[in-house]
Design a protein around this motif. Sequence first.
Motif, PDB file in Angstrom:
ATOM      1  N   GLN A 252       0.817  -1.205  -0.050  1.00 61.73           N
ATOM      2  CA  GLN A 252       0.043   0.037  -0.008  1.00 61.73           C
ATOM      3  C   GLN A 252       0.983   1.464  -0.016  1.00 61.73           C
ATOM      4  O   GLN A 252       0.591   2.171  -0.719  1.00 61.73           O
ATOM      5  CB  GLN A 252      -0.820   0.079   1.262  1.00 61.73           C
ATOM      6  CG  GLN A 252      -2.163   1.093   1.120  1.00 61.73           C
ATOM      7  CD  GLN A 252      -2.704   1.115   2.485  1.00 61.73           C
ATOM      8  OE1 GLN A 252      -2.319   0.461   3.480  1.00 61.73           O
ATOM      9  NE2 GLN A 252      -3.834   1.692   2.525  1.00 61.73           N
TER      10      GLN A 252
ATOM     11  N   LEU B 143       3.876  17.622   8.243  1.00 56.39           N
ATOM     12  CA  LEU B 143       3.860  16.326   7.491  1.00 56.39           C
ATOM     13  C   LEU B 143       3.352  16.738   6.033  1.00 56.39           C
ATOM     14  O   LEU B 143       3.461  16.332   5.320  1.00 56.39           O
ATOM     15  CB  LEU B 143       2.896  15.568   8.378  1.00 56.39           C
ATOM     16  CG  LEU B 143       2.837  14.208   7.849  1.00 56.39           C
ATOM     17  CD1 LEU B 143       3.894  13.307   7.961  1.00 56.39           C
ATOM     18  CD2 LEU B 143       1.404  13.548   8.633  1.00 56.39           C
TER      19      LEU B 143
ATOM     20  N   GLU C 279       6.725   9.651   1.369  1.00 51.80           N
ATOM     21  CA  GLU C 279       5.769   9.289   2.492  1.00 51.80           C
ATOM     22  C   GLU C 279       6.517   9.395   3.923  1.00 51.80           C
ATOM     23  O   GLU C 279       7.885   8.785   3.992  1.00 51.80           O
ATOM     24  CB  GLU C 279       5.719   7.493   2.434  1.00 51.80           C
ATOM     25  CG  GLU C 279       5.115   6.965   3.665  1.00 51.80           C
ATOM     26  CD  GLU C 279       3.432   7.289   3.709  1.00 51.80           C
ATOM     27  OE1 GLU C 279       2.962   7.222   4.656  1.00 51.80           O
ATOM     28  OE2 GLU C 279       3.072   8.111   2.760  1.00 51.80           O
TER      29      GLU C 279
ATOM     30  N   GLN D 120       5.256   8.712  10.168  1.00 50.40           N
ATOM     31  CA  GLN D 120       4.608   9.663  11.296  1.00 50.40           C
ATOM     32  C   GLN D 120       5.265   9.560  12.755  1.00 50.40           C
ATOM     33  O   GLN D 120       5.591  10.243  13.302  1.00 50.40           O
ATOM     34  CB  GLN D 120       3.193   9.418  11.268  1.00 50.40           C
ATOM     35  CG  GLN D 120       2.390   9.753  10.081  1.00 50.40           C
ATOM     36  CD  GLN D 120       0.958   9.815  10.257  1.00 50.40           C
ATOM     37  OE1 GLN D 120       0.351   9.781  11.420  1.00 50.40           O
ATOM     38  NE2 GLN D 120       0.312   9.878   8.953  1.00 50.40           N
ATOM     39  N   GLY D 121       5.706   8.282  12.866  1.00 52.18           N
ATOM     40  CA  GLY D 121       6.347   7.837  14.213  1.00 52.18           C
ATOM     41  C   GLY D 121       7.486   8.680  14.383  1.00 52.18           C
ATOM     42  O   GLY D 121       7.936   8.883  15.532  1.00 52.18           O
TER      43      GLY D 121
ATOM     44  N   HIS E 211      -2.276  15.710  16.673  1.00 46.28           N
ATOM     45  CA  HIS E 211      -1.794  15.270  15.034  1.00 46.28           C
ATOM     46  C   HIS E 211      -3.020  14.032  14.886  1.00 46.28           C
ATOM     47  O   HIS E 211      -3.273  14.119  13.775  1.00 46.28           O
ATOM     48  CB  HIS E 211      -0.339  14.565  15.488  1.00 46.28           C
ATOM     49  CG  HIS E 211      -0.084  13.851  14.203  1.00 46.28           C
ATOM     50  ND1 HIS E 211       1.065  14.738  13.138  1.00 46.28           N
ATOM     51  CD2 HIS E 211      -0.217  12.737  13.553  1.00 46.28           C
ATOM     52  CE1 HIS E 211       0.929  13.912  12.326  1.00 46.28           C
ATOM     53  NE2 HIS E 211       0.525  12.532  12.411  1.00 46.28           N
TER      54      HIS E 211
ATOM     55  N   GLU F  59      -0.508   4.613  12.363  1.00 44.43           N
ATOM     56  CA  GLU F  59       0.505   5.137  11.622  1.00 44.43           C
ATOM     57  C   GLU F  59       1.545   5.806  12.441  1.00 44.43           C
ATOM     58  O   GLU F  59       2.635   5.972  12.029  1.00 44.43           O
ATOM     59  CB  GLU F  59       0.025   6.089  10.382  1.00 44.43           C
ATOM     60  CG  GLU F  59      -0.547   5.571   9.390  1.00 44.43           C
ATOM     61  CD  GLU F  59      -0.420   5.892   7.892  1.00 44.43           C
ATOM     62  OE1 GLU F  59       0.648   6.733   7.831  1.00 44.43           O
ATOM     63  OE2 GLU F  59      -1.304   5.953   7.063  1.00 44.43           O
ATOM     64  N   LEU F  60       1.029   6.585  13.418  1.00 49.75           N
ATOM     65  CA  LEU F  60       1.904   7.524  14.220  1.00 49.75           C
ATOM     66  C   LEU F  60       2.510   6.371  15.279  1.00 49.75           C
ATOM     67  O   LEU F  60       3.719   6.727  15.529  1.00 49.75           O
ATOM     68  CB  LEU F  60       1.012   8.233  15.236  1.00 49.75           C
ATOM     69  CG  LEU F  60       1.889   9.441  15.867  1.00 49.75           C
ATOM     70  CD1 LEU F  60       2.561  10.174  15.136  1.00 49.75           C
ATOM     71  CD2 LEU F  60       0.904  10.226  16.860  1.00 49.75           C
ATOM     72  N   GLY F  61       2.149   5.124  15.458  1.00 53.57           N
ATOM     73  CA  GLY F  61       2.918   4.274  16.288  1.00 53.57           C
ATOM     74  C   GLY F  61       2.452   4.484  17.913  1.00 53.57           C
ATOM     75  O   GLY F  61       1.713   5.214  18.032  1.00 53.57           O
TER      76      GLY F  61
ATOM     77  N   SER G  91       6.470   6.670  21.310  1.00 54.15           N
ATOM     78  CA  SER G  91       6.834   8.023  20.804  1.00 54.15           C
ATOM     79  C   SER G  91       7.310   8.988  21.799  1.00 54.15           C
ATOM     80  O   SER G  91       8.195   9.782  21.461  1.00 54.15           O
ATOM     81  CB  SER G  91       5.619   8.615  20.125  1.00 54.15           C
ATOM     82  OG  SER G  91       5.663   8.338  18.592  1.00 54.15           O
TER      83      SER G  91
ATOM     84  N   GLN H 239      10.576   8.424  22.803  1.00 55.28           N
ATOM     85  CA  GLN H 239      11.613   8.703  21.864  1.00 55.28           C
ATOM     86  C   GLN H 239      11.802  10.233  22.058  1.00 55.28           C
ATOM     87  O   GLN H 239      12.899  10.759  21.730  1.00 55.28           O
ATOM     88  CB  GLN H 239      11.244   8.325  20.442  1.00 55.28           C
ATOM     89  CG  GLN H 239      11.714   6.929  20.313  1.00 55.28           C
ATOM     90  CD  GLN H 239      11.038   6.330  19.045  1.00 55.28           C
ATOM     91  OE1 GLN H 239      10.109   6.942  18.187  1.00 55.28           O
ATOM     92  NE2 GLN H 239      11.545   5.392  18.509  1.00 55.28           N
TER      93      GLN H 239
END
Lengths: 117, 901
Positions: free
Chosen positions: A3, A35, A47, A50-51, B18, B43-45, B50, B53
Amino acid sequence: MAQKQDQGMELLQGTLDMLVLKAVSLGPLHGYGVLLRIQQISGNRLEVPQGSLYPALYRLEHEGWIAGDWGQSENNRRARFYRLTTAGRRRLDAETRKWHEMADVIGAILSTAAEEI
Amino acid sequence: MSKPSQLATQVQEELKFHIECYAEDLMNKGVPRSEALRRAKAELGSIPASSEQCRTAWGTRFIDNLRADLRFAARMLSKSPSFTAIAIGSLALGIGANTAIFSMAKAVLLDQLNVPQPGQLRLLAWRVKGHSIVHSSWGEFHSTPDGSGSTSFTYPVFEQMRRQNHDLGDLFAFKNLGRLNVSVDGEAEVLQGDLVSGNFYQQMQVQPQQGRAISPSDDTAGATPVAVISDAYWQHRFNRSQSALGKTILVNLVPVTIVGVNPPLFTGAKGALSSPQLFLPFSVQPAVYPYQTADSLLSSGKVWWMQIMARVSPGTDEQKARAALDVAFKSAIRATAIIKPNESIPNIEVNDGSRGLNQAQGQMAKPLWSLMALSGLVLLLACANMANLLLSRSEARQREIGVRLALGAGRWRIVRQVMTESLLLAVLGGLAGLALGAFGKKAIVAMLSGPSEPLIISNGFDWGVFAFCAALSIITGLLFGAAPAWQLTRTQANTTLKDRAQTVTRRQRGLAGKFIVVFQVALSTLLVISAGFFLRTLINLNRINPGFDPHNLVLFDVRPPLKLYTGEKQIQLFRQLTDSIAAQPGVESVALTSVPPLANSYDTNDFTPEGAKLDSDSQGVNESTVGERYFETLRIPIVAGRAFALTDTETSPKVAIVNQALAKKYFPNQNPIGKTFSTTDNKQNKLVFHIVGLCADAHYASLREDPPPVFYLNYRQAPEVDWGMTYAVRTTSARAAITPALRRAIQSIDRNLPLVDVRTQQEQIDQLLSNERIFADLTVSFGVLALVLASIGIYGILAYSVSRRTNEIGIRMALGARAEQVMRMVLGEASWMTLIGIVAGLGAALASGRIIASQLYGLKAHDPATLAGAAAVLVLVALAASWLPARRAATIDPIKALRHE
């Protein structure tokens, strides 16, 4: 994975910081805005994971290259806006120069034909 | 922003914002809300990861780790309270002892006068090579073979220099007068007093807390005599009452009005340790303190007696100022003194005056340095103890560490954890030590304070001492934490996990611990030997036969005001007092003497035996001016001839009694009785005395030296009697019981005469030996401390070794070893460590013996009895400390021990 490849290219290792600096150099942005702007400029071809975005933002702030202030977002919510500092500007210039040199060198290597050696 | 919790909420808020924005965008594209939120989050985890980190990026990871380490360390310590208590206790003892000694040393050696900017104060002094023009001085004076120097000046020199000085600020002056007779509302006592110049308070920049300071107008001839009193005296005599101001008191019978009270910590200019109670202007000197050879010291160009100070302002060129002052000084000398051809004129020196005259420094510096060294050894011992305990613990924790290493903990991370634990212990020990140190300091101050002059040592919080204590704690923490941390870094993850089965035969593990025990025993041996030396010195000094009978003797001083009693009147007063005291019940016999025995007090005079020429052969010999019944009262035997009698009067032939030491030195192999000698009075007149008696030797000023040659004169015939007398009363009653009778006896003659410093002869001897006693007390406490620490160390290492070898011992016993064999094995191990330690300690003591040899009496620095005694004490303590672990080893049940694994 499949994807993601549909949506865009994965970021090259170590380029996120530079892209973030460039994005906020165009005007103060909150995290999500950074972003969106990177994706928008790249024509949605890139891409951004995001993390990794927020650790990068904090790292850059800790280095003093960007500064964060709380403010009002476009949908009237509290958000943290980042802007480039003077040190950040210098950093961005240096990184840009380095990137162009690197791109030239790598480009030259890759475009070398057998008879040129 | 710096707080981790604040950072965490901020990060979370940002991440939430976010997610919401992203989810909104997705929903705008037609994704259902729940699905949009899910995808946004995915997607952000994970948020915790986070934010973790982000915090790493921000740099707070270090603080987080430190907090975690501290929490963990605190948990580990609270899990083993007895270990923690022993650890903190021994550290507190070590650090406390050092803090107390350091505060003392700091007060004595470093503390400045309690005035604004003491660093600006300068004390003038002079130095001269060759013969000096100074012949008469009162106060501090030092001479070396090639010259002399002093901080004492004449008043005319001060005045002239002050007029001509334009570079060094305004010169001001002070003089400590010593004891003054003061009577308030009919009650008499003896106080310390300072004379100060009119500009003294102004230049010192000190304002009295009550009333006013002494001003320049007080320091002029004919001004009403005024005084400023110390805070301590205000408290002691007036109970801090306002009525003290304006009160008139009699100082040496001169009425003086109190006009002010000094601030609590102001001590004048003499030193920072103790304060005179009275401050008077120089103008009162002729009336209040008549000096023996001059009508007024203020006009005398002969007597060098007062100290001069100045306060420099920033930017003063001190070289230039000194040169200008030197010129002024020399012209002042030429103007006020007669200079003989062979005499040189001194040069002026401008010295640091921030600590005043600081006379305490000389007397106490040497013992303080020795005590600091000894307390340093105690601290080293405490550190060794901690290292030992922590080492045993870390060995016990090897498995835990192994697990953590195997799970991927960084080696540096574990070292840091261990060091955090040591530092936490050290800081706790340091805090306890600080409290203990404050307590110890009070005890030492009490020990050092004489009854007449209490020491002022500020009890307030002292940043210097706190910094010392903090530095000490951190250094000790690093010192004793290093060994276990180093050992842990060598731990192999895989071997420790497998290790348990192999412990049966592995023995070299405890080597570091054993080395530390040996070191501890050596240090303790050294400290116990020092304690033994100083204790035995004290005992030896106490055992000396003083040559007279010190029991049942009460001493007190009488200092008649010089203004009322001079010459014959004084002698008459002493006679009346003697009679009056002798008539009191409980008094067996009474005598007076100019030199109280064993009070570190000397009086020397010329002694020229018959036939020798005066000047060429005259020598300074100890003199004592005594009453008729002196030898009878002190029980000094008369060996030949006679004692003084009532028939020896002012008009009868002048007679003297000499002791055997004098006879041996000046009349060898002759009978001294019937011989004559001459001596001089203050005006250098020659006086001839006939020797009529020979008495046995008695110690004179001190116990350490052999009895010196002494000649005794009768007070009615002596050349001068002007500094007061000490009465010695042989009594059948206790001191407290006889004191009122003595006071009555004196006040029946003169109700303004105070009874000064009533003490028994034994107390006088104790005071003479007080330095030795303090030294012995402190070294003995250090020695006991050392023994306690060493026995904890020995016990700890053996108890640990036994518990680690439970398995091995179990097997030995299963194979038939008897209980006493096991016990012998454990005790043997302890004995070896102890013996090596004792030998090392003895070696160190012998090597350092020369340093303390001069402070010992009656024994050598290699005294075998003391060395052997200390060794025996160490052996006993070591055996006692190893007894419990040995017994535990002997009672191990083999079955249980083998099942134990």
